[in-house]
Design an enzyme around this catalytic site. Sequence first.
Site, mmCIF file in Angstrom:
data_model
loop_
_atom_site.group_PDB
_atom_site.id
_atom_site.type_symbol
_atom_site.label_atom_id
_atom_site.label_comp_id
_atom_site.label_asym_id
_atom_site.label_seq_id
_atom_site.Cartn_x
_atom_site.Cartn_y
_atom_site.Cartn_z
ATOM 1 N N LYS A 1 0.747 -1.081 0.261
ATOM 2 C CA LYS A 1 -0.144 0.189 0.342
ATOM 3 C C LYS A 1 0.986 1.615 0.129
ATOM 4 O O LYS A 1 1.960 1.211 0.144
ATOM 5 C CB LYS A 1 -0.816 0.310 1.655
ATOM 6 C CG LYS A 1 -0.294 -0.032 2.330
ATOM 7 C CD LYS A 1 0.073 0.987 3.367
ATOM 8 C CE LYS A 1 0.849 0.626 4.926
ATOM 9 N NZ LYS A 1 1.790 2.099 5.096
ATOM 10 N N ALA B 1 0.600 -6.932 4.911
ATOM 11 C CA ALA B 1 0.435 -7.428 3.356
ATOM 12 C C ALA B 1 0.095 -8.864 4.213
ATOM 13 O O ALA B 1 -0.994 -9.518 3.562
ATOM 14 C CB ALA B 1 0.568 -7.055 2.542
ATOM 15 N N ASP C 1 -3.131 -1.481 10.698
ATOM 16 C CA ASP C 1 -3.510 -1.538 9.403
ATOM 17 C C ASP C 1 -3.312 -2.582 8.528
ATOM 18 O O ASP C 1 -3.737 -2.662 6.997
ATOM 19 C CB ASP C 1 -2.141 -1.017 8.586
ATOM 20 C CG ASP C 1 -0.519 -1.713 8.702
ATOM 21 O OD1 ASP C 1 -0.440 -2.621 9.687
ATOM 22 O OD2 ASP C 1 -0.123 -1.123 8.243
HETATM 23 P P1 ATP Z 1 4.339 0.343 7.622
HETATM 24 O O1 ATP Z 1 4.340 0.651 6.009
HETATM 25 O O2 ATP Z 1 3.097 -0.196 8.295
HETATM 26 O O3 ATP Z 1 4.984 1.443 8.709
HETATM 27 P P2 ATP Z 1 6.900 -1.409 6.959
HETATM 28 O O4 ATP Z 1 6.689 -1.609 5.559
HETATM 29 O O5 ATP Z 1 7.138 0.650 7.799
HETATM 30 O O6 ATP Z 1 5.192 -1.243 7.531
HETATM 31 P P3 ATP Z 1 7.083 -3.703 7.013
HETATM 32 O O7 ATP Z 1 8.270 -4.076 6.254
HETATM 33 O O8 ATP Z 1 6.178 -4.330 7.497
HETATM 34 O O9 ATP Z 1 7.556 -2.247 7.724
HETATM 35 O O10 ATP Z 1 8.393 -4.717 8.522
HETATM 36 C C1 ATP Z 1 9.068 -4.009 8.835
HETATM 37 C C2 ATP Z 1 8.935 -4.910 10.327
HETATM 38 O O11 ATP Z 1 8.590 -6.295 10.620
HETATM 39 C C3 ATP Z 1 10.521 -5.594 10.234
HETATM 40 O O12 ATP Z 1 11.896 -4.914 10.342
HETATM 41 C C4 ATP Z 1 10.594 -7.180 10.277
HETATM 42 O O13 ATP Z 1 11.408 -7.668 10.757
HETATM 43 C C5 ATP Z 1 9.235 -7.530 10.928
HETATM 44 N N1 ATP Z 1 8.455 -8.602 9.692
HETATM 45 C C6 ATP Z 1 7.773 -9.325 10.526
HETATM 46 N N2 ATP Z 1 6.691 -10.151 9.228
HETATM 47 C C7 ATP Z 1 7.479 -9.581 8.285
HETATM 48 C C8 ATP Z 1 7.381 -10.163 7.299
HETATM 49 N N3 ATP Z 1 6.018 -11.257 6.550
HETATM 50 N N4 ATP Z 1 7.497 -8.969 5.736
HETATM 51 C C9 ATP Z 1 8.129 -8.279 6.142
HETATM 52 N N5 ATP Z 1 8.760 -7.916 7.963
HETATM 53 C C10 ATP Z 1 8.099 -8.441 8.509
#
Ligand code: ATP
Length: 303
Positions: free
Chosen positions: A13, A108, A140
């Site tokens: 997203k 996601a 989210d």
């Molecule tokens: P948001 O947009 O909600 O702020 P984000 O994109 O910044 O999310 P994510 O990529 O979802 O952050 O991941 C954040 C943390 O979650 C990572 O540091 C990782 O260790 C942990 N994590 C747990 N499960 C997953 C997964 N399936 N994929 C990626 N990261 C994951």
Amino acid sequence: MGRRRIVTRAYAKLNLNLRVLGRRADGLHELRTIYQSIELADCLTVTVRPGPFELRCSDPAVPVDRRNLAWAAVVRASRAVGRGTPRDLSVFIDKRIPVEAGLGGGSADAAAMLHALTRLWPGELSASVCRRIASRIGSDVPFFLVGGTVLGLGAGDELFPLVDLPTHWAVVLIPTFGVPTASAYGWFDLAPRRVRPVLSREPLAVRAGALSLVGKLVNDLEPAVTAKYPEVRRMKAALRRAGADHPSMSGSGSCVFGLFSRRRDATAAAAVLRRQAWRVVVARTLSREDIISRESGCPRGAG
Ligand code: ATP
């Protein structure tokens, strides 16, 4: 036990708009955001086979234990339907969504996992139980069960689907650093700031598909993240120079995106931006209908 396999996509997203209205007694922030699905996606393959539960991921930086949000989804769903500790499932996440980029990759994956389990366990996992599990995993996550263009209130988990944005192409710049969500909100809480009014007509702007109003859409976390990572400002400037009208950071960062109504303009901008050090992704915006059709699985090279 018959071997069954489900392949499903977990779409990323963007936050077209992210207003932080205040901090709540439970420690979460009161938000007003517009989520938008894009075609950049992880691919989850869930296989039913005898043996202990197993999760693997193509990206070695992602945890493959209980900390993984897809794992958390399986644990909660198994418990909710009375199956106890997860077993007899093997999950592989082909990671295409950059981590800690503000694209919601982990959330996601959790929602896609719940979606896969509803298909593997027909009649066991209701939509309302899925929604409850999703909001417990993360604010989210419920959005990713819906997809398209959605207004998120509360902690981002009270959802109001909007008329889908007409198709646009997002040019997403991904820097080498990531921003943990908790850090971004922590910096926001500490930062002195000018209070910007919440525009009451923001959701209507998207409802009408009037992207000219995107100029009035803001990400309240951006100043605090930019103060720590000035590169965010440089990415926005580069996007603007490449023709994006109102580039913005997504979620808690670190990625910055610009929207283009014509694919060829997005592709041309991406070609210019690829000469610099950032990873550049061009991704179409997706409607709710597009999300429903994810049942069709993941063609090689998708996302
Ligand atoms: P948001 O947009 O909600 O702020 P984000 O994109 O910044 O999310 P994510 O990529 O979802 O952050 O991941 C954040 C943390 O979650 C990572 O540091 C990782 O260790 C942990 N994590 C747990 N499960 C997953 C997964 N399936 N994929 C990626 N990261 C994951």
